[in-house]
Design a protein around this motif. Structure first.
Motif, short mmCIF file in Angstrom:
data_model
loop_
_atom_site.label_atom_id
_atom_site.label_comp_id
_atom_site.label_asym_id
_atom_site.label_seq_id
_atom_site.Cartn_x
_atom_site.Cartn_y
_atom_site.Cartn_z
N ASN A 1 0.68 -1.19 -0.08
CA ASN A 1 0.11 -0.07 -0.16
C ASN A 1 0.87 1.35 -0.13
O ASN A 1 0.58 2.16 -0.72
N MET A 2 1.87 1.46 0.86
CA MET A 2 2.91 2.29 0.84
C MET A 2 3.48 2.57 -0.33
O MET A 2 3.66 3.69 -0.90
N ALA A 3 4.04 1.45 -0.94
CA ALA A 3 4.68 1.59 -2.24
C ALA A 3 3.96 2.09 -3.36
O ALA A 3 4.34 2.85 -4.28
N ALA A 4 2.34 1.67 -3.19
CA ALA A 4 1.61 2.20 -4.44
C ALA A 4 1.54 3.75 -4.41
O ALA A 4 1.46 4.43 -5.36
N PHE A 5 1.23 4.10 -3.18
CA PHE A 5 1.23 5.52 -3.02
C PHE A 5 2.13 6.27 -3.14
O PHE A 5 1.96 7.21 -4.08
N VAL A 6 3.53 5.82 -2.68
CA VAL A 6 4.64 6.52 -2.98
C VAL A 6 4.99 6.63 -4.38
O VAL A 6 5.27 7.45 -5.16
N GLY A 7 4.88 5.53 -5.05
CA GLY A 7 5.04 5.31 -6.61
C GLY A 7 4.06 6.06 -7.35
O GLY A 7 4.66 6.67 -8.63
N PHE A 8 2.98 6.17 -7.04
CA PHE A 8 2.05 6.96 -7.66
C PHE A 8 2.41 8.46 -7.73
O PHE A 8 2.61 9.22 -8.67
N ILE A 9 2.88 8.97 -6.69
CA ILE A 9 3.50 10.52 -6.22
C ILE A 9 4.84 10.52 -7.24
O ILE A 9 4.63 11.66 -7.87
N ILE A 10 5.48 9.65 -7.08
CA ILE A 10 6.86 9.78 -8.09
C ILE A 10 6.27 9.54 -9.75
O ILE A 10 6.89 10.47 -10.52
N GLY A 11 5.51 9.00 -10.06
CA GLY A 11 4.90 9.16 -11.44
C GLY A 11 4.07 10.52 -11.86
O GLY A 11 4.41 11.30 -12.95
N VAL A 12 3.63 11.11 -10.85
CA VAL A 12 3.10 12.38 -11.15
C VAL A 12 4.16 13.49 -11.19
O VAL A 12 4.12 14.40 -11.92
N LEU A 13 5.34 13.47 -10.09
CA LEU A 13 6.14 14.52 -10.45
C LEU A 13 6.95 14.34 -11.57
O LEU A 13 7.36 15.47 -12.21
N ARG A 14 7.14 13.06 -11.95
CA ARG A 14 7.80 12.93 -13.43
C ARG A 14 6.94 13.23 -14.64
O ARG A 14 7.68 13.80 -15.43
N TYR A 15 5.67 13.20 -14.29
CA TYR A 15 4.77 13.72 -15.33
C TYR A 15 4.92 15.16 -15.63
O TYR A 15 4.98 15.70 -16.61
N LEU A 16 5.03 16.00 -14.38
CA LEU A 16 5.17 17.55 -14.17
C LEU A 16 6.34 17.68 -14.77
O LEU A 16 6.35 19.00 -15.43
#
Length: 247
Positions: A71-86
């Protein structure tokens, strides 16, 4: 010399703690004699199961740690994906590549939550759907990001970051194909080793985003229709000025 952005540590810490959490799950399962150690031979007639990640996290207490880690990996992984997109949004000439990459990683992260919260013994079908989403879309994300890295060439570091990412993408793909091939032949010990290698290579891939993140600062901006945007750093500055005035 310019200091690195603190965001550079996010992908490294994510990969390190996720890998550490998964290995904690593995050692708990080995200690409880639920699975066969990776460095030994698997016997079908024995009481222990092959050391697949899902089987290691299938029963408590290992399953409790496994759910939390995923669950923590999914949450932080999603944040990394959003930052990379931006980070890539102003520079990518084909926006659909950037958007598709974010969607792929987001669905892969959702797959992680399915894997972590629906154990193999409780809901095998939903668990396997989550596994397919995580591995399949995660591998797609790796290849798309490798291509984007060379094309965009942020801070002239496209080759420096792109070549390792292509190598890691190839390693992830090879491990995934090897995993399914060995599974089909019922060579469970070798398949389990391929699965562990796949996950470690994927975490290593995500850690490489520290190369570009060290040049960028991300801020949260709050605004309404009347006032100009107010960034998080400006908010902290105003608070410190107010406190100094009170003193």
């Amino acid at each position: 010399m310019r200091k690195c952005s603190p965001w550079t540590f996010l992908p490294i810490m994510f990969s390190f703690f996720t890998a550490a959490g998964l290995w904690v799950v593995y050692f708990i399962a080995v200690e409880d004699e639920k699975i066969t150690p990776l460095n030994s031979e698997y016997r079908r007639s024995g009481p222990k199961s092959p050391p697949y990640i899902s089987i290691a996290g299938n029963a408590p207490p290992a399953s409790c740690v496994f759910s939390q880690v995923m669950n923590m990996a999914a949450f932080v992984g999603f944040i990394i994906g959003v930052l990379r997109y931006l980070q890539l949004k102003p520079r990518v000439h084909k926006p659909w590549l950037n958007i598709g990459s974010l969607v792929a990683l987001s669905l892969a992260c959702f797959g992680m939550t399915l894997v972590g919260n629906f154990q193999l013994s409780n809901d095998e079908e939903l668990h396997n759907i989550g596994t397919s989403m995580t591995f399949g879309l995660g591998t797609l994300f790796c290849w798309v990001q490798s291509v984007i890295t060379l094309k965009v060439n942020l801070r002239n570091e496209g080759r420096r970051a792109g070549i390792p990412r292509f190598l890691l993408s190839g390693a992830v793909t090879s491990c995934m194909l090897l995993y399914f091939a060995l599974m089909a032949q019922r060579l469970h010990m070798h398949a389990a080793r391929a699965q562990w290698a796949l996950v470690m290579f994927f975490l290593g891939f995500l850690a490489t985003f520290s190369i570009e993140f060290r040049h960028y600062h991300f801020e949260i901006v709050c605004s309404d229709d009347q006032d100009p945007p107010l960034s998080l750093s400006e908010t902290f500055s105003e608070i410190s000025e107010y406190q100094s005035d009170q003193l």
